[in-house]
Design a protein around this motif. Sequence first.
Motif, mmCIF file in Angstrom:
data_model
loop_
_atom_site.group_PDB
_atom_site.id
_atom_site.type_symbol
_atom_site.label_atom_id
_atom_site.label_comp_id
_atom_site.label_asym_id
_atom_site.label_seq_id
_atom_site.Cartn_x
_atom_site.Cartn_y
_atom_site.Cartn_z
ATOM 1 N N VAL A 184 48.092 35.236 47.617
ATOM 2 C CA VAL A 184 48.590 35.561 46.281
ATOM 3 C C VAL A 184 47.549 35.103 45.272
ATOM 4 O O VAL A 184 47.258 33.915 45.151
ATOM 5 C CB VAL A 184 49.948 34.893 46.006
ATOM 6 C CG1 VAL A 184 50.417 35.192 44.590
ATOM 7 C CG2 VAL A 184 50.988 35.356 47.025
ATOM 8 N N ARG A 185 46.979 36.050 44.539
ATOM 9 C CA ARG A 185 45.893 35.765 43.597
ATOM 10 C C ARG A 185 46.416 35.956 42.173
ATOM 11 O O ARG A 185 46.712 37.092 41.760
ATOM 12 C CB ARG A 185 44.707 36.691 43.869
ATOM 13 C CG ARG A 185 44.120 36.511 45.265
ATOM 14 C CD ARG A 185 43.161 37.639 45.641
ATOM 15 N NE ARG A 185 43.857 38.908 45.810
ATOM 16 C CZ ARG A 185 44.432 39.285 46.952
ATOM 17 N NH1 ARG A 185 44.406 38.486 48.016
ATOM 18 N NH2 ARG A 185 45.044 40.459 47.026
ATOM 19 N N VAL A 186 46.541 34.880 41.432
ATOM 20 C CA VAL A 186 47.052 34.910 40.054
ATOM 21 C C VAL A 186 45.897 34.538 39.145
ATOM 22 O O VAL A 186 45.476 33.372 39.089
ATOM 23 C CB VAL A 186 48.245 33.954 39.877
ATOM 24 C CG1 VAL A 186 48.795 34.049 38.461
ATOM 25 C CG2 VAL A 186 49.342 34.261 40.897
ATOM 26 N N THR A 187 45.359 35.517 38.422
ATOM 27 C CA THR A 187 44.117 35.304 37.679
ATOM 28 C C THR A 187 44.176 35.935 36.296
ATOM 29 O O THR A 187 44.717 37.024 36.106
ATOM 30 C CB THR A 187 42.918 35.921 38.442
ATOM 31 O OG1 THR A 187 43.155 37.318 38.662
ATOM 32 C CG2 THR A 187 42.724 35.233 39.792
ATOM 33 N N ASN A 188 43.624 35.220 35.318
ATOM 34 C CA ASN A 188 43.319 35.760 33.988
ATOM 35 C C ASN A 188 44.536 36.290 33.237
ATOM 36 O O ASN A 188 44.437 37.220 32.435
ATOM 37 C CB ASN A 188 42.279 36.898 34.109
ATOM 38 C CG ASN A 188 41.063 36.477 34.875
ATOM 39 O OD1 ASN A 188 40.479 35.415 34.615
ATOM 40 N ND2 ASN A 188 40.656 37.270 35.857
ATOM 41 N N ASN A 189 45.695 35.680 33.473
ATOM 42 C CA ASN A 189 46.909 36.094 32.770
ATOM 43 C C ASN A 189 47.135 35.247 31.521
ATOM 44 O O ASN A 189 46.634 34.126 31.409
ATOM 45 C CB ASN A 189 48.107 35.960 33.707
ATOM 46 C CG ASN A 189 47.975 36.836 34.930
ATOM 47 O OD1 ASN A 189 48.159 38.040 34.860
ATOM 48 N ND2 ASN A 189 47.628 36.236 36.070
ATOM 49 N N VAL A 190 47.906 35.781 30.581
ATOM 50 C CA VAL A 190 48.247 35.091 29.345
ATOM 51 C C VAL A 190 49.752 34.857 29.324
ATOM 52 O O VAL A 190 50.537 35.789 29.527
ATOM 53 C CB VAL A 190 47.823 35.905 28.105
ATOM 54 C CG1 VAL A 190 48.285 35.211 26.822
ATOM 55 C CG2 VAL A 190 46.308 36.098 28.086
ATOM 56 N N PHE A 191 50.154 33.617 29.081
ATOM 57 C CA PHE A 191 51.567 33.246 29.014
ATOM 58 C C PHE A 191 51.940 32.974 27.562
ATOM 59 O O PHE A 191 51.328 32.120 26.905
ATOM 60 C CB PHE A 191 51.838 32.008 29.863
ATOM 61 C CG PHE A 191 51.741 32.250 31.351
ATOM 62 C CD1 PHE A 191 52.889 32.418 32.108
ATOM 63 C CD2 PHE A 191 50.509 32.308 31.981
ATOM 64 C CE1 PHE A 191 52.804 32.647 33.478
ATOM 65 C CE2 PHE A 191 50.414 32.528 33.349
ATOM 66 C CZ PHE A 191 51.561 32.702 34.105
ATOM 67 N N VAL A 246 48.876 39.839 47.310
ATOM 68 C CA VAL A 246 49.388 40.191 45.988
ATOM 69 C C VAL A 246 48.361 39.790 44.933
ATOM 70 O O VAL A 246 47.933 38.624 44.891
ATOM 71 C CB VAL A 246 50.725 39.493 45.693
ATOM 72 C CG1 VAL A 246 51.240 39.882 44.313
ATOM 73 C CG2 VAL A 246 51.761 39.810 46.765
ATOM 74 N N THR A 247 47.967 40.726 44.090
ATOM 75 C CA THR A 247 47.069 40.457 42.968
ATOM 76 C C THR A 247 47.854 40.553 41.668
ATOM 77 O O THR A 247 48.455 41.593 41.377
ATOM 78 C CB THR A 247 45.896 41.456 42.941
ATOM 79 O OG1 THR A 247 45.112 41.297 44.115
ATOM 80 C CG2 THR A 247 45.024 41.240 41.719
ATOM 81 N N VAL A 248 47.855 39.464 40.904
ATOM 82 C CA VAL A 248 48.513 39.422 39.597
ATOM 83 C C VAL A 248 47.428 39.067 38.593
ATOM 84 O O VAL A 248 47.057 37.905 38.436
ATOM 85 C CB VAL A 248 49.650 38.388 39.577
ATOM 86 C CG1 VAL A 248 50.340 38.382 38.218
ATOM 87 C CG2 VAL A 248 50.658 38.660 40.693
ATOM 88 N N ASP A 249 46.900 40.059 37.906
ATOM 89 C CA ASP A 249 45.684 39.852 37.118
ATOM 90 C C ASP A 249 45.819 40.427 35.712
ATOM 91 O O ASP A 249 46.258 41.567 35.522
ATOM 92 C CB ASP A 249 44.503 40.529 37.830
ATOM 93 C CG ASP A 249 43.194 40.378 37.063
ATOM 94 O OD1 ASP A 249 42.731 39.236 36.901
ATOM 95 O OD2 ASP A 249 42.657 41.410 36.608
#
Length: 500
Positions: free
Chosen positions: A454-461, A421-424
């Motif tokens: 699972v790759r969680v990268t470069n997201n803004v919260f 899973v890529t979440v970018d």
Amino acid sequence: MHSPVRHTPTHAPQHTSQHTPRRSPRRLRRLAPVALLAAGLGAVVLTGPAPAAPTADPQRAAATVGAFGKGQPSGVVVRRGPSREVGMRFSPKTDGKAVGVRYYKAQAWKAATPRSATLWSRKGKKLARTSIAPVQGTGWQSVKFSSKVKLSKGNVYVVSVHTRGKGIHAATPGGFAKGHSNAQLRVPGDRNGWTSVSDRPTYPGSEARGDTNYWVDVRFKPSSAQDPTPTPTPTPTPAGGWPGPDNTGVPAGTTLAPYTGPCTITSARTISGADVLSKCQDALVIQTTGVVIEKSLVPGVWSIYGDGDSSVTISDSDVRAGAVSTAGIWGYNIKATRVDVTGGQHSFQCNNNCEVTDSWLHDQHNPDGGSFHNNAFISNGGHTMVVRHNTLHCTSILNSTDGGCSGDLSLFGDFDPIDDVTVDNNLFRANNSSISYCLYGGASSSKPYEATNVRVTNNVFERGANRKCGVYGPVTSFDRNAAGNQWSGNVWDSGEAVNP
């Protein structure tokens, strides 16, 4: 006061029953009939003079929102009579400013254009007014006030337009049988819809018969969209560029033709520039491969045939799933680009092989008295998913029966392992009153399966009012030590690093 939706072992059965990712076509036939989502998201074909080329949708004005959807309202009739003022009550859920008014023009003639638009206090004090120049064509139109008007959270206001000499206006009887609500605005049902007969602009002080909705809406700019919390360092991430009303859904100026195809698709085809929602109000069910949907208004799109024997590509389209307990987009082998998805228990539910990019997932369905656990994106087990550069926003508010949001994005190993899973580069929008955590990373001791790669990268919260994105924080259940898992480059909207 009710606690936020939590995901302890006691909630696991609810995830299992409400988030079941697989149903056979036979099971689908036993689903309860699907009602349309609150008025404003449906579509009907109006009779009368042919409309001029559509104008750009006013909901696409940067950083402004309204109470109703972008498409044609459902059940609209054209009324004529003496000149009158028509409008509705509404209440902001957050402080902000009224920028102007949008109204639905149901007849193409210039004479059907209202004369003026006014914002009132609940007691009838005029807060702002602007005249409206006659325009040709039908559809949503927008006007601006000469200056913005500050609105306070929880206060009640009235917005209205004054019809011209022929008194022509749009109306949907029963349109306010239920209220309408999104993350920024609340419109009460029952005894809403207000009108007064008058030759000049006046406060609409009489209740409309039959809970009539006149399709007059406010253009509202939440304070959070214009007044970000100042921080000297680091530099806040700019809000512009994220998917939203300006850059998702059916492009402005697109003319939609009535859809004449089947609602259950069994052979490859391309659907382009079509109003599918008017015909297929329940769902567009894909039972084959090679289906393409583009620049169209559609109901829920379900690619759930067999265990992956169907596929669909959807782009530049509005998905209006309505009041269903399933997802707006759901199933196997789905590629979605620049889609605007509302309604459904979840916006997007993936089994295997899904990609969603440059899209806006928001305003899920959670009925009063229900106990849905909503998500913008969810998988209850599956592999090969890409979630890249989207605005993910679970908007439901915790209700009295513990219905509310799980998260903006939730990975739960209920039925299969979560893998690849890529979440970018996504924007995780805050919901401090319902979401426990904005992201569930798939590593939960209450679930039978694990999450790997699972790759969680470069997201803004987005921090939101409590500065945590969710009630308790931005992320939970992410195992950095699991095989192939990666967490990097994730930041708050104010610039600081976010760590799981």
